[in-house]
Design an enzyme around this catalytic site. Structure first.
Site, PDB file in Angstrom:
ATOM      1  N   LYS A   1     -66.361-113.761  -9.169  1.00 34.77           N
ATOM      2  CA  LYS A   1     -65.511-112.561  -9.218  1.00 34.77           C
ATOM      3  C   LYS A   1     -64.513-112.616 -10.369  1.00 34.77           C
ATOM      4  O   LYS A   1     -64.293-111.636 -11.064  1.00 34.77           O
ATOM      5  CB  LYS A   1     -64.709-112.399  -7.909  1.00 34.77           C
ATOM      6  CG  LYS A   1     -65.534-112.115  -6.677  1.00 34.77           C
ATOM      7  CD  LYS A   1     -64.641-111.867  -5.460  1.00 34.77           C
ATOM      8  CE  LYS A   1     -63.732-113.032  -5.131  1.00 34.77           C
ATOM      9  NZ  LYS A   1     -64.452-114.266  -4.742  1.00 34.77           N
ATOM     10  N   THR A   2     -63.871-113.777 -10.539  1.00 31.29           N
ATOM     11  CA  THR A   2     -62.823-113.877 -11.556  1.00 31.29           C
ATOM     12  C   THR A   2     -63.416-113.727 -12.957  1.00 31.29           C
ATOM     13  O   THR A   2     -62.859-113.022 -13.800  1.00 31.29           O
ATOM     14  CB  THR A   2     -62.088-115.227 -11.435  1.00 31.29           C
ATOM     15  OG1 THR A   2     -61.493-115.279 -10.142  1.00 31.29           O
ATOM     16  CG2 THR A   2     -61.014-115.374 -12.485  1.00 31.29           C
TER      17      THR A   2
ATOM     18  N   LYS B   1     -54.424-109.861  -9.109  1.00 31.63           N
ATOM     19  CA  LYS B   1     -54.917-110.618  -7.956  1.00 31.63           C
ATOM     20  C   LYS B   1     -53.774-110.578  -6.949  1.00 31.63           C
ATOM     21  O   LYS B   1     -52.771-111.271  -7.131  1.00 31.63           O
ATOM     22  CB  LYS B   1     -55.204-112.059  -8.398  1.00 31.63           C
ATOM     23  CG  LYS B   1     -55.545-113.013  -7.275  1.00 31.63           C
ATOM     24  CD  LYS B   1     -57.020-113.287  -7.188  1.00 31.63           C
ATOM     25  CE  LYS B   1     -57.319-114.317  -6.101  1.00 31.63           C
ATOM     26  NZ  LYS B   1     -58.773-114.495  -5.925  1.00 31.63           N
TER      27      LYS B   1
ATOM     28  N   GLU C   1     -58.722-108.076  -7.977  1.00 29.07           N
ATOM     29  CA  GLU C   1     -59.645-109.074  -7.405  1.00 29.07           C
ATOM     30  C   GLU C   1     -59.176-109.499  -6.019  1.00 29.07           C
ATOM     31  O   GLU C   1     -58.061-109.999  -5.853  1.00 29.07           O
ATOM     32  CB  GLU C   1     -59.743-110.317  -8.302  1.00 29.07           C
ATOM     33  CG  GLU C   1     -60.735-111.320  -7.714  1.00 29.07           C
ATOM     34  CD  GLU C   1     -60.825-112.644  -8.468  1.00 29.07           C
ATOM     35  OE1 GLU C   1     -60.349-112.744  -9.614  1.00 29.07           O
ATOM     36  OE2 GLU C   1     -61.385-113.594  -7.871  1.00 29.07           O
ATOM     37  N   GLY C   2     -60.052-109.327  -5.041  1.00 29.46           N
ATOM     38  CA  GLY C   2     -59.749-109.805  -3.695  1.00 29.46           C
ATOM     39  C   GLY C   2     -59.873-111.322  -3.629  1.00 29.46           C
ATOM     40  O   GLY C   2     -60.195-111.983  -4.611  1.00 29.46           O
TER      41      GLY C   2
HETATM   42  N1  LIG Z   1     -71.375-116.187 -15.688  1.00 26.92           N
HETATM   43  C1  LIG Z   1     -70.887-117.421 -15.545  1.00 26.92           C
HETATM   44  N2  LIG Z   1     -71.246-118.400 -16.412  1.00 26.92           N
HETATM   45  C2  LIG Z   1     -70.757-119.636 -16.266  1.00 26.92           C
HETATM   46  N3  LIG Z   1     -69.909-120.032 -15.296  1.00 26.92           N
HETATM   47  C3  LIG Z   1     -69.530-119.095 -14.411  1.00 26.92           C
HETATM   48  C4  LIG Z   1     -69.988-117.760 -14.483  1.00 26.92           C
HETATM   49  N4  LIG Z   1     -69.452-117.063 -13.454  1.00 26.92           N
HETATM   50  C5  LIG Z   1     -68.695-117.934 -12.784  1.00 26.92           C
HETATM   51  N5  LIG Z   1     -68.724-119.159 -13.350  1.00 26.92           N
HETATM   52  C6  LIG Z   1     -68.031-120.366 -12.862  1.00 26.92           C
HETATM   53  O1  LIG Z   1     -68.244-120.463 -11.459  1.00 26.92           O
HETATM   54  C7  LIG Z   1     -67.058-120.853 -10.796  1.00 26.92           C
HETATM   55  C8  LIG Z   1     -66.656-119.785  -9.794  1.00 26.92           C
HETATM   56  O2  LIG Z   1     -66.417-118.563 -10.510  1.00 26.92           O
HETATM   57  P1  LIG Z   1     -65.152-117.655 -10.166  1.00 26.92           P
HETATM   58  O3  LIG Z   1     -63.892-118.461 -10.211  1.00 26.92           O
HETATM   59  O4  LIG Z   1     -65.239-116.468 -11.069  1.00 26.92           O
HETATM   60  O5  LIG Z   1     -65.489-117.293  -8.641  1.00 26.92           O
HETATM   61  P2  LIG Z   1     -64.648-116.376  -7.643  1.00 26.92           P
HETATM   62  O6  LIG Z   1     -65.638-115.573  -6.893  1.00 26.92           O
HETATM   63  O7  LIG Z   1     -63.601-115.649  -8.392  1.00 26.92           O
HETATM   64  O8  LIG Z   1     -63.987-117.450  -6.662  1.00 26.92           O
HETATM   65  P3  LIG Z   1     -62.687-117.231  -5.697  1.00 26.92           P
HETATM   66  O9  LIG Z   1     -63.229-116.757  -4.396  1.00 26.92           O
HETATM   67  O10 LIG Z   1     -62.125-118.616  -5.616  1.00 26.92           O
HETATM   68  O11 LIG Z   1     -61.746-116.271  -6.344  1.00 26.92           O
HETATM   69  C9  LIG Z   1     -66.019-121.088 -11.900  1.00 26.92           C
HETATM   70  O12 LIG Z   1     -66.015-122.451 -12.245  1.00 26.92           O
HETATM   71  C10 LIG Z   1     -66.540-120.253 -13.055  1.00 26.92           C
HETATM   72  O13 LIG Z   1     -66.141-120.739 -14.314  1.00 26.92           O
HETATM   73 MG   LIG Z   2     -61.561-115.672  -8.172  1.00 27.53          MG
END
Ligand SMILES: Nc1ncnc2c1ncn2[C@@H]1O[C@H](COP(=O)(O)OP(=O)(O)OP(=O)(O)O)[C@@H](O)[C@H]1O
Ligand SMILES: [Mg+2]
Length: 202
Positions: A15-16, A32, A98-99
């Site tokens: 998501k992030t 956020k 972002e949730g």
């Molecule tokens: N397209 C991508 N390519 C490479 N790495 C990625 C990609 N998308 C996400 N990641 C990696 O995967 C991990 C999780 O991604 P992210 O932090 O965006 O998840 P999230 O859904 O926001 O998590 P949270 O619920 O903690 O907010 C991170 O280490 C991020 O760098």
């Molecule tokens: Mg996140």
């Protein structure tokens, strides 16, 4: 363009990363509302590093909680009472919100993120994995959002292509497929922007 809520089928789905690219693409603002877990950097820090937006476009969280767990529990551990009225949508537009975790993560003992998404009325983008299990998780997320009256803009997949799963989710869930952000071996602002432009169509 008012913006989007970026939710997901689970925590850690991307998501992030997606929200950073989206906020940069829209030349918008990122928010956020509740960050649970402060060690090792916050989502706000990651968006500041990846979106290409100036720092003032990355709005401060309404709540910053120490423990990396569901916000309702993280707040309890910190001795903080989350007041839903304080989690009011900032007026900046276009806004990308972002949730925390998935759509049915509790914000308080009674209120789920999907409930406040419904109050806000911003269209939601569901970020989903492409790996095994995603059909179930994605369809459940779509149903849960619809059941609460959250408008769904579409699904954005993250990971390696699994076209059959992606089309099945969009057909049965009756949702738009916005595209798929591939897994990037080198993840920085430049590679992310290029991948978003090449693969995501709002
Ligand atoms: N397209 C991508 N390519 C490479 N790495 C990625 C990609 N998308 C996400 N990641 C990696 O995967 C991990 C999780 O991604 P992210 O932090 O965006 O998840 P999230 O859904 O926001 O998590 P949270 O619920 O903690 O907010 C991170 O280490 C991020 O760098
Ligand atoms: Mg996140």
């Amino acid at each position: 363009m008012t913006g989007f809520v970026v939710t997901g089928t689970d925590t850690d789905v991307g998501k992030t990363v997606f929200a950073a690219a989206l906020a940069g693409h829209l030349d918008g603002w990122y928010w956020k509302p509740v960050q649970a877990g402060l060690d090792g950097g916050t989502d706000r820090d990651r968006v500041a590093a990846l979106s290409g937006l100036p720092p003032e476009r990355i709005l401060p969280e309404a709540y910053r909680l120490k423990t990396p767990c569901s916000p309702h529990r993280a707040a309890e551990i910190d001795g903080v009472a989350i007041e839903p009225d304080k989690v009011a949508l900032p007026e900046k537009r276009p806004l990308v919100v972002e949730g925390a975790g998935g759509a049915l993560v509790p914000l308080t003992g009674e209120l789920l993120f999907a409930d406040i998404f419904a109050r806000w009325g911003l269209p939601a983008i569901v970020v989903a994995r492409t790996t095994l299990g995603t059909i179930n998780h994605s369809l459940m997320t779509i149903e849960a959002l619809r059941a609460r009256g959250v408008p769904i803009h579409g699904v954005a997949f993250v990971g390696n292509a699994v076209e059959e799963s992606e089309t099945t989710i969009c057909r049965i869930g009756k949702v738009r497929r916005l595209g798929r952000l591939p897994w990037l071996d080198l993840l920085d602002g430049i590679s992310l922007r290029a991948a978003f432009n090449a693969n995501i169509s709002l």
